[in-house]
Scaffold this active site. Sequence first.
Site, PDB file in Angstrom:
ATOM      1  N   LYS A 203       0.839  -1.256   0.162  1.00 25.07           N
ATOM      2  CA  LYS A 203      -0.069  -0.032   0.312  1.00 25.07           C
ATOM      3  C   LYS A 203       0.782   1.180   0.012  1.00 25.07           C
ATOM      4  O   LYS A 203       1.864   1.127   0.711  1.00 25.07           O
ATOM      5  CB  LYS A 203      -0.908   0.165   1.194  1.00 25.07           C
ATOM      6  CG  LYS A 203      -1.882  -1.022   1.285  1.00 25.07           C
ATOM      7  CD  LYS A 203      -3.302  -0.445   0.483  1.00 25.07           C
ATOM      8  CE  LYS A 203      -4.315  -1.846   0.549  1.00 25.07           C
ATOM      9  NZ  LYS A 203      -5.197  -1.297  -0.481  1.00 25.07           N
TER      10      LYS A 203
ATOM     11  N   ASP B 145      -0.636  -0.062  -4.524  1.00 26.23           N
ATOM     12  CA  ASP B 145      -2.156   0.492  -4.933  1.00 26.23           C
ATOM     13  C   ASP B 145      -1.932   1.876  -4.167  1.00 26.23           C
ATOM     14  O   ASP B 145      -1.644   1.813  -2.792  1.00 26.23           O
ATOM     15  CB  ASP B 145      -3.015  -0.401  -4.033  1.00 26.23           C
ATOM     16  CG  ASP B 145      -4.392   0.258  -4.366  1.00 26.23           C
ATOM     17  OD1 ASP B 145      -4.646   1.240  -4.986  1.00 26.23           O
ATOM     18  OD2 ASP B 145      -5.525  -0.258  -3.936  1.00 26.23           O
TER      19      ASP B 145
ATOM     20  N   GLU C 106      -1.806   0.642  -8.787  1.00 29.71           N
ATOM     21  CA  GLU C 106      -2.919   1.002  -9.082  1.00 29.71           C
ATOM     22  C   GLU C 106      -3.114   2.641  -8.885  1.00 29.71           C
ATOM     23  O   GLU C 106      -3.023   2.903  -7.629  1.00 29.71           O
ATOM     24  CB  GLU C 106      -4.025   0.320  -8.033  1.00 29.71           C
ATOM     25  CG  GLU C 106      -4.082  -1.170  -8.165  1.00 29.71           C
ATOM     26  CD  GLU C 106      -4.872  -1.917  -7.124  1.00 29.71           C
ATOM     27  OE1 GLU C 106      -5.618  -1.203  -6.633  1.00 29.71           O
ATOM     28  OE2 GLU C 106      -4.457  -3.239  -6.827  1.00 29.71           O
TER      29      GLU C 106
ATOM     30  N   ASP D  81      -8.363   0.730 -11.221  1.00 29.62           N
ATOM     31  CA  ASP D  81      -9.257  -0.048 -10.140  1.00 29.62           C
ATOM     32  C   ASP D  81     -10.493   1.041 -10.273  1.00 29.62           C
ATOM     33  O   ASP D  81     -11.472   0.686 -10.620  1.00 29.62           O
ATOM     34  CB  ASP D  81      -8.616  -0.092  -8.787  1.00 29.62           C
ATOM     35  CG  ASP D  81      -9.268  -0.617  -7.807  1.00 29.62           C
ATOM     36  OD1 ASP D  81     -10.507  -1.054  -8.019  1.00 29.62           O
ATOM     37  OD2 ASP D  81      -8.971  -0.690  -6.527  1.00 29.62           O
TER      38      ASP D  81
ATOM     39  N   LYS E 265     -13.660  -5.906  -9.263  1.00 32.05           N
ATOM     40  CA  LYS E 265     -14.306  -6.201  -7.992  1.00 32.05           C
ATOM     41  C   LYS E 265     -15.805  -6.537  -8.285  1.00 32.05           C
ATOM     42  O   LYS E 265     -16.503  -5.706  -8.268  1.00 32.05           O
ATOM     43  CB  LYS E 265     -14.283  -5.258  -7.035  1.00 32.05           C
ATOM     44  CG  LYS E 265     -12.639  -4.810  -6.600  1.00 32.05           C
ATOM     45  CD  LYS E 265     -12.647  -3.843  -5.650  1.00 32.05           C
ATOM     46  CE  LYS E 265     -11.132  -3.681  -5.178  1.00 32.05           C
ATOM     47  NZ  LYS E 265     -10.542  -2.364  -5.172  1.00 32.05           N
TER      48      LYS E 265
HETATM   49 MG   LIG Z   1      -6.972  -0.263  -5.400  1.00 33.31          MG
END
Ligand SMILES: [Mg+2]
Length: 325
Positions: A136, A164, A193, A216, A238
Site C-alpha cells: 500500500k 495501490d 493502482e 481500479d 471487484k
Molecule cells: Mg485499489
Amino acid sequence: MRQAMLQRYSLEMDSGVILRQQRLSQRDGLIVTLTVNGFTGQGEIAPLPSFSEETLAQAQAQAIEVLSHWQETGQWPDDWDALYPSVAFGLSMAQMELDGALQPEGNYACAPLCSGDPDVLIARLGQTGQRVAKMKVGLYEAIRDGMIANLMLEAVPELQLRMDANRAWLPAKAAQFAKYIAPELRARIDFIEEPCRTPEQSLAFAEIHGIAIAWDESVREPNFTVQANPWVRAIIIKPTLIGSVSRVISLIQQAHTAGMQAVLSASLESSLGLTQLARLAAQFTPMTVPGLDTLQLFRQQLGRAWPESSLPLQDLSLQEVIWQR
Ligand SMILES: [Mg+2]
C-alpha cells in the site's frame, strides 16, 4: 420445481477495519440459495459500505423482487446491468453454480502484503511459491514509499511488486516516489493502482517515469472502456461493485484482448463469496494471482471454508431466513 431462499448474515470483523474513514465492526450481507429439481446454487449479495452505492436494505428489497419473479417464471431480468451491482453479482453467481458452470477448483494464491522487512517477505513468499507481493502506498510520505519499494525490489531478486495508491498523489508527489526507485528496477513493478488523482495524471506518470499502472476506481466509473495502452498493465475487477458474472467475464475478456491482466478482487465478501471468487479466478484468469486476501479481516468464516484458514466456520443453516418461496 423452483425454490429460492434469502438468508441474512452478520459477521464480526477484526478490530480496526477502516473503509474510507468509516470503522467496520461487522459485515452484513445476504446469501441466496436457488434450488431446482434437487440441484442448488448459492451466491452472496453484500454491498460494501462506503463503496457500493446501494444499501443492504435496498439490495434486499430488489433481490426479493427479482427472486419472486424468477421463482414464478424461471426468468431473470433481461438486463442484469439495470440491477444493483451486488444483487446482479450474487444472483448471477447462484445461477452459474446451479448450472454447474463454475469450476470446483479455486485459485487460493495470495500476494502477501509487504511490511517493509525483506526477510519477512521472503519467508512469506517461500510459503506461497509465487513471487508477487503487494504494497500500500500513498498513506505516508511518498519518498518513504519509494525507498521501501526500492529496497524490497533490490533485496528480493525475482519479486514482482504490485502497489495501490488509491489516487492519493498529486503529480509532484508521485514524481518524488518514482525518483527513489532505481530505473533498472522499475520494470519489476508489476503495476501501481491509480497513482494520481485523475486517470490522465496517472497515465502521464507512467509514461514519464516508466512505471506501469492499473485501473481500479476507474473501472467502476460509468463510461469506462478497456483501452490498450503499453503502460496500463492490469484492470482490477471487484465483482460485488461491478455486477453480473457475464459483465465480469466480458471485462476480463476485454482486458486479455488488450494485452492486460485482469485481477479479480474481493470487496470483503464472507468466505462463501470469497471461495466463489477464487473459483472464478481459477477459471477465467488462471495466469494471474487474484486479490482475495481479505479473510484475515474477519473473525469467522461462513458456510464454506477457505483452504487452510484457521478461522471458525459458522454453519449457514444457523443464519436467519428472511425470505423463502
Ligand atoms: Mg485499489
